[in-house]
Design an enzyme around this catalytic site. Structure first.
Site, short mmCIF file in Angstrom:
data_model
loop_
_atom_site.label_atom_id
_atom_site.label_comp_id
_atom_site.label_asym_id
_atom_site.label_seq_id
_atom_site.Cartn_x
_atom_site.Cartn_y
_atom_site.Cartn_z
N LYS A 167 0.84 -1.20 0.00
CA LYS A 167 0.00 0.00 0.00
C LYS A 167 0.87 1.25 0.00
CE LYS A 167 -1.77 2.80 2.86
NZ LYS A 167 -1.63 4.04 2.08
N GLY A 227 6.92 4.83 8.38
CA GLY A 227 6.10 6.03 8.53
C GLY A 227 6.26 6.60 9.92
N SER A 228 5.20 7.22 10.41
CA SER A 228 5.28 7.91 11.71
C SER A 228 5.29 6.92 12.86
CB SER A 228 4.09 8.86 11.86
OG SER A 228 2.88 8.13 11.83
N THR A 229 5.89 7.33 13.96
CA THR A 229 5.93 6.49 15.15
C THR A 229 4.52 6.27 15.68
OG1 THR A 229 8.18 7.15 15.65
CG2 THR A 229 6.88 6.36 17.50
N GLY A 260 3.05 3.65 13.65
CA GLY A 260 3.78 2.42 13.97
C GLY A 260 3.15 1.70 15.16
N GLU A 318 9.86 0.92 10.51
CA GLU A 318 10.93 1.90 10.32
C GLU A 318 10.28 3.25 10.53
OE1 GLU A 318 12.89 4.61 8.96
OE2 GLU A 318 12.89 3.72 6.94
N CYS A 363 13.62 10.28 7.54
CA CYS A 363 13.48 9.80 8.91
C CYS A 363 14.80 9.96 9.67
CB CYS A 363 13.02 8.36 8.91
SG CYS A 363 13.87 7.37 7.69
N GLU A 370 10.10 15.23 15.97
CA GLU A 370 10.48 15.17 14.56
C GLU A 370 9.70 16.23 13.79
OE1 GLU A 370 9.25 11.62 12.20
OE2 GLU A 370 11.34 11.61 11.59
P1 NAI Z 1 1.84 8.22 8.36
O1 NAI Z 1 2.61 7.37 9.30
O2 NAI Z 1 0.42 8.56 8.71
O3 NAI Z 1 1.82 7.54 6.90
C1 NAI Z 1 2.71 6.56 6.44
C2 NAI Z 1 1.93 5.42 5.77
O4 NAI Z 1 1.08 4.83 6.74
C3 NAI Z 1 1.01 5.87 4.63
O5 NAI Z 1 0.98 4.87 3.64
C4 NAI Z 1 -0.33 5.96 5.31
O6 NAI Z 1 -1.43 5.80 4.42
C5 NAI Z 1 -0.27 4.79 6.27
N1 NAI Z 1 -1.17 4.87 7.43
C6 NAI Z 1 -1.64 5.98 8.06
N2 NAI Z 1 -2.45 5.63 9.07
C7 NAI Z 1 -2.51 4.28 9.09
C8 NAI Z 1 -3.18 3.31 9.90
N3 NAI Z 1 -3.98 3.69 10.90
N4 NAI Z 1 -2.99 2.00 9.62
C9 NAI Z 1 -2.18 1.61 8.64
N5 NAI Z 1 -1.53 2.47 7.83
C10 NAI Z 1 -1.69 3.78 8.05
O7 NAI Z 1 2.66 9.54 8.14
P2 NAI Z 1 2.12 10.97 7.64
O8 NAI Z 1 0.82 11.29 8.31
O9 NAI Z 1 2.15 10.99 6.16
O10 NAI Z 1 3.25 11.94 8.19
C11 NAI Z 1 3.24 12.35 9.55
C12 NAI Z 1 4.61 12.36 10.14
O11 NAI Z 1 5.13 11.04 10.14
C13 NAI Z 1 5.65 13.17 9.40
O12 NAI Z 1 5.60 14.52 9.75
C14 NAI Z 1 6.91 12.52 9.86
O13 NAI Z 1 7.28 13.02 11.11
C15 NAI Z 1 6.54 11.06 10.00
N6 NAI Z 1 6.94 10.27 8.82
C16 NAI Z 1 8.03 9.47 8.91
C17 NAI Z 1 8.47 8.77 7.82
C18 NAI Z 1 9.68 7.90 7.87
O14 NAI Z 1 10.32 7.71 6.85
N7 NAI Z 1 9.99 7.30 9.00
C19 NAI Z 1 7.80 8.88 6.52
C20 NAI Z 1 6.61 9.68 6.55
C21 NAI Z 1 6.21 10.35 7.67
#
Ligand code: NAI
Ligand code: MG
Length: 507
Positions: free
Chosen positions: A205, A258-260, A263, A280, A314, A411
């Site tokens: 996804k 993605g976000s902690t 996670g 991660e 990240c 972050e």
């Molecule tokens: P997010 O963690 O919400 O999104 C990342 C992925 O998770 C996307 O594919 C999203 O559709 C999916 N996702 C969101 N909610 C979910 C759920 N309940 N169950 C399963 N999958 C879900 O990150 P977002 O909202 O785009 O960004 C927010 C913050 O997260 C950023 O400001 C940054 O601090 C952090 N982040 C960290 C990343 C990394 O590489 N470690 C990458 C992106 C964001």
């Protein structure tokens, strides 16, 4: 230089690579069981050019029903069909072929990444796409090298009996992979590569902000000749498609970047069937410049540690610790580097920093800046949004920051670095580790023992010495503490896509 302008919905973007243009103008469906299909609900969602905020195209919006179908297809492909009976060498060849196809379409993918995510074309060309190509080739080589061991066993309660014991490394099964928007293609490659090499099947996804390159990659996956159902790609929102995938009872492992915060949700969702989980997550990585460093390398290095990919990494070097006696010189140097950066639409040649990915991220970063100023931080340079159109933020260097401020603790995920002085090594290590995260760290020094000491003291998954943001398919990447579980890339990633089976034979 070409000027790209967004046109009406579905019409694509003019002035970018013509293959990318052609791909954008096609309808965007879900890849399930080797076929491109509409979402069961018939719904679509818009993806946007972050340099203008205008819609690029509509994409089929997968949700729980589509995830169910995709998991079913992946299960069937794992249990029967050509995939499980393929030799490791055949599997390796397919992955290698995918790397070749990706390389052949490098310009197209660079254009897709720049229009969808906002990153500079020049960066996508030299980093995102080649790293993804290399990752597939690296993992292709592993397909034939996933070995168990033979184990001499004693069995004290069976005197005189003899056994032959060995282990097999078997694919973990159906894997649900959820990836973010900061490196859309590369994150897909990091996830797909080890899963394919070990013989798993996948439901991927992509992030709702940036599904385009994953969908194009899906076309190449089918062109390479992977059997149907081995890779399924379902764009959609996190709360619907993502949550359904993480919770699905027939998924054997969830792999998330993605976000902690999300996670943690993945961990909860995985509890139902106790699927394996790798994560991660975020970071707040320290980057340490000692006075004895080669400052002509450390200053641009510290700037690029935070400003690369607009700070949307990240492992961004977002907390810069500078030895007191060179503090002014380094801060001024990093600020001068920040001022030199040419900010503009990623898909325009010559741009060095593009917009943030979305309005949500823009608002998030701007609100961190405001919180920083309110708490007493000062900007050496930057500190504001640029213009009214698109999601541009100035490369920013903050000083007068302390460890109790949000801008130091949390972050930001934008082009914002906090610079702080230090004068004592023990104190420095404590400050560097004063974070819930532990993803990356940088150390700049000419003193070899100081470098190794810091490498030992800082609790993080990667320590870069006299460099930063160096990635390689062979080098494991991942986090200590709340930066995650497990590792991406390298041999370590493969371990996390296999189960170990012990076989004991009485002789
Ligand atoms: P997010 O963690 O919400 O999104 C990342 C992925 O998770 C996307 O594919 C999203 O559709 C999916 N996702 C969101 N909610 C979910 C759920 N309940 N169950 C399963 N999958 C879900 O990150 P977002 O909202 O785009 O960004 C927010 C913050 O997260 C950023 O400001 C940054 O601090 C952090 N982040 C960290 C990343 C990394 O590489 N470690 C990458 C992106 C964001
Ligand atoms: Mg989110």
């Amino acid at each position: 230089m070409t000027t790209a302008t967004a046109t009406k919905t579905g019409a694509g973007i003019s002035g970018i690579n013509s293959d990318a243009q052609k791909f954008i103008s096609k309808s965007k469906k879900l890849l399930i069981n080797g076929k491109w299909v509409d979402a069961s609900s018939g719904k679509t969602f818009g993806v946007y050019d972050p340099s203008t905020g205008k819609e690029i195209v509509q994409v089929a919006e997968g949700d729980k029903a589509d995830i169910d179908l995709a998991v079913k297809a992946a299960r069937k492909a794992f249990d029967s069909g050509p995939w499980p009976s393929m030799t490791p060498s055949e599997r390796g060849k397919l992955i290698w072929r995918l790397g070749d196809l990706l390389e052949k379409h490098l310009e197209e993918f660079a254009a897709l990444e720049s229009i969808d995510n906002g990153k500079p074309l020049a960066i996508a060309r030299v980093a995102d796409v080649p790293l993804a190509v290399d990752l597939f080739r690296y993992m292709a080589g592993w397909a034939t090298k996933i070995e168990g061991t033979t184990i001499p066993i004693t069995v004290p309660y069976a005197p005189g009996a003899r056994f032959h014991a060995y282990t097999r490394r078997e694919p973990v099964g159906v894997v649900g992979q959820i990836i973010p928007w900061n490196f859309p293609l590369l994150m897909a490659a990091w996830k797909l590569g080890p899963a394919l090499a070990t013989g798993c099947t996948i439901v991927l996804k992509p992030a709702e902000q940036t599904p385009l390159s994953a969908l194009r990659l899906g076309e190449l996956i089918m062109e390479a000749g992977f059997p149907e159902g081995v890779v399924n790609i379902v764009p959609g929102y996190g709360e619907t498609a993502g949550a359904a995938l993480a919770a699905h009872d027939d998924v054997d492992k969830a792999a998330f970047t993605g976000s902690t915060e999300v996670g943690r949700k993945i961990v909860h969702a995985a509890a139902g069937n106790l699927k394996k989980v790798t994560l991660e997550l975020g970071g707040k990585s320290p980057n340490v410049v000692f006075a004895d460093a080669d400052l002509s390398a450390a200053i641009p290095g510290a700037a690029s540690a935070i400003f690369f990919n607009h700070g949307q990494c990240c492992c961004a070097g977002s907390r810069l610790y500078i030895e007191k006696k060179v503090f002014d010189q380094v801060v001024e140097g990093v600020s001068a580097e920040a001022k030199k950066i040419k900010v503009g639409p990623g898909h325009e040649e010559g741009t060095q920093m593009g917009p943030l990915v979305s309005e949500e991220q823009l608002n998030r970063v701007v609100s961190y800046l405001e919180a920083g100023f309110e708490a007493g931080a000062r900007a050496m340079t930057g500190g504001c949004r640029i213009g009214e159109k698109g999601y541009f933020v100035e490369p920013t260097v903050l000083i007068d920051t302390t460890h109790d401020m949000k801008v130091v603790k949390e972050e930001i995920f934008g082009p914002v670095v906090t610079a702080m002085p230090f004068d004592d090594l023990d104190d420095l290590a404590a400050q560097a580790n004063d974070t819930v995260y532990g993803l990356g760290a940088g150390v700049w020094t000419r003193d070899i023992s100081k470098a190794h000491l810091m490498a030992e003291k800082i609790r993080a998954g990667t320590i870069w010495v006299n460099c930063y943001n160096i990635f390689d398919a062979a080098m494991p990447f991942g986090g200590f503490k709340q930066s995650g579980w497990g590792r991406e890339m390298g041999k370590q990633a493969l371990d996390l896509y296999t189960e170990t089976k012990a076989v004991c034979v009485a002789l």
